[in-house]
Design a protein around this motif. Structure first.
Motif, short mmCIF file in Angstrom:
data_model
loop_
_atom_site.label_atom_id
_atom_site.label_comp_id
_atom_site.label_asym_id
_atom_site.label_seq_id
_atom_site.Cartn_x
_atom_site.Cartn_y
_atom_site.Cartn_z
N UNK A 169 38.91 52.60 38.91
CA UNK A 169 38.62 51.25 39.37
C UNK A 169 39.26 50.19 38.50
N UNK A 170 38.81 48.94 38.63
CA UNK A 170 39.41 47.82 37.89
C UNK A 170 39.50 48.09 36.40
N UNK A 171 40.65 47.72 35.84
CA UNK A 171 40.97 47.83 34.41
C UNK A 171 41.33 49.25 34.00
N UNK A 172 41.26 50.20 34.93
CA UNK A 172 41.63 51.57 34.62
C UNK A 172 43.12 51.80 34.76
N UNK A 295 37.94 49.13 48.75
CA UNK A 295 38.23 47.74 49.11
C UNK A 295 38.12 46.83 47.89
N UNK A 296 37.12 47.06 47.05
CA UNK A 296 36.97 46.24 45.84
C UNK A 296 38.11 46.42 44.87
N UNK A 297 38.56 47.66 44.71
CA UNK A 297 39.67 47.93 43.80
C UNK A 297 40.96 47.32 44.33
N UNK A 298 41.18 47.44 45.64
CA UNK A 298 42.36 46.84 46.26
C UNK A 298 42.37 45.33 46.04
N UNK A 299 41.22 44.69 46.24
CA UNK A 299 41.14 43.24 46.04
C UNK A 299 41.41 42.87 44.59
N UNK A 304 45.03 40.56 40.58
CA UNK A 304 45.78 40.63 39.32
C UNK A 304 47.25 40.34 39.56
N UNK A 305 47.79 40.91 40.65
CA UNK A 305 49.20 40.67 40.95
C UNK A 305 49.49 39.20 41.22
N UNK A 307 47.76 36.78 39.90
CA UNK A 307 47.39 35.99 38.72
C UNK A 307 46.11 35.23 38.88
N UNK A 308 45.25 35.64 39.83
CA UNK A 308 44.00 34.92 40.01
C UNK A 308 42.95 35.42 39.04
N UNK A 309 41.92 34.61 38.72
CA UNK A 309 40.86 35.07 37.83
C UNK A 309 40.17 36.27 38.44
N UNK A 310 39.70 37.21 37.60
CA UNK A 310 39.03 38.40 38.09
C UNK A 310 37.84 38.72 37.20
N UNK A 311 36.83 39.24 37.83
CA UNK A 311 35.60 39.59 37.12
C UNK A 311 35.74 40.97 36.52
#
Length: 311
Positions: A169-172, A295-299, A304-305, A307-311
């Motif tokens: 998932x995110x950050x992995x 869906x969450x990981x895709x978003x 990130x691509x 450059x938007x802020x991400x939680x």
């Protein structure tokens, strides 16, 4: 305040977020470079976990009540002895800090890899582990579990070992040598075929990273734990075919190509973790089904691509 070593890394960042959501304050450490992307409500420090004095000095600046020890030196270099020494030093420093600060509980990261050679599924924490370990990572984790058990028996704090499964998932990492899920999702977002060969029938006990973070946070903060070792996973097998179906919903034009059947070089069965202990003592259940997780990981990847802020 809960100290999370490696708290700005992959799993650590999700543990930190989950602890903050539970109302806990956090101190997050990072070995290399200045801390960044520190979530609101958390403090961060640069720390070489092998530096005993620097580790103990954190207690002079923060009122630490619990420790989640995730930091490690990667055991993939040529000097395995040096890496084992560094990881053992970091672990012992965490235990010494716990004793000095009067910490109630230390959670120590272990891995599903300690079950190598165990036959049958689901994998239970009380399964006898065969002697001998071929890979240095599970070898160290087994030794860490033994040290945790021995030290906790002579200390005023609990030492709880977490056998963490396949997390994605995110950050992995965009790809994993152990399972195809992160690579399949990342390739789909890039609009490219998966670079390796993924068999539709192969599966693994995979847990979405935010759910992993919450499971560990619940183990750290639970009023009472009845065991010294806990599996951290979904308790279910997720196949590559199921992942591909979820990707098709999130990225309809993704060029997904899977090889039919199961890998001829893989195990006869897909192993999963028995998470009865985790559920019984914390009430944990994954908050994300596979469709929601993909869906969450895709978003997150698209954000990130862009450059938007991400939680």
């Amino acid at each position: 305040m809960i100290l999370v070593t490696g708290g700005l890394g992959f799993i650590g960042s999700h543990v930190a977020r989950a602890l903050l959501d539970l109302g806990e304050s956090c101190l997050l450490t990072r070995h290399s470079a200045a801390p960044r992307d520190v979530p609101a409500g958390a403090a961060a420090e640069r720390l070489d976990m092998t530096d005993r004095d620097a580790f103990l000095a954190l207690g002079d600046r923060y009122a630490v009540t619990g420790i989640v020890h995730l930091a490690s030196t990667p055991l993939r270099g040529t000097d395995v002895v040096a890496e084992m020494r560094a990881n053992t030093a970091g672990l012992l420093n965490a235990f010494e800090a716990a004793r000095a600060w009067g910490v109630r509980r230390v959670c120590v990261a272990s891995t599903i890899g300690v079950y190598a050679g165990v036959r049958g599924t689901p994998l239970r924490e009380d399964a006898p582990l065969p002697p001998g370990v071929a890979h240095p990572i599970p070898a160290f984790k087994r030794s860490a579990e033994a040290l945790a058990s021995a030290i906790a028996g002579h200390a005023d704090f609990e030492a709880v070992c977490l056998r963490i499964g396949a997390i994605w998932g995110p950050r992995g990492r965009a790809e994993s040598p152990f399972f195809a899920i992160p690579g399949l999702v990342n390739a789909a977002v890039r609009g490219e075929p998966y670079p390796g060969k993924a068999y539709a029938g192969d599966g693994i006990d995979a847990l979405y990273a935010p759910d992993c973070g919450r499971a560990i946070a619940l183990l750290q903060t639970a009023e009472t734990l009845h065991h010294a070792v806990y599996n951290v996973g979904s308790g279910l097998v997720t196949t590559n075919a199921e992942v591909a179906a979820a990707i098709e919903k999130a990225v309809p034009d993704a060029p997904i190509e899977l090889t039919a059947g199961r890998s001829p070089d893989g195990p006869d069965e897909d192993y999963r973790l028995d998470v009865t202990r985790l559920r019984a003592d914390t009430g944990f259940a994954p908050a994300h089904d596979l469709d929601g997780a993909v869906a969450g990981y895709v978003a997150w990847l698209r954000g990130r691509a862009e450059g938007s802020p991400r939680r």
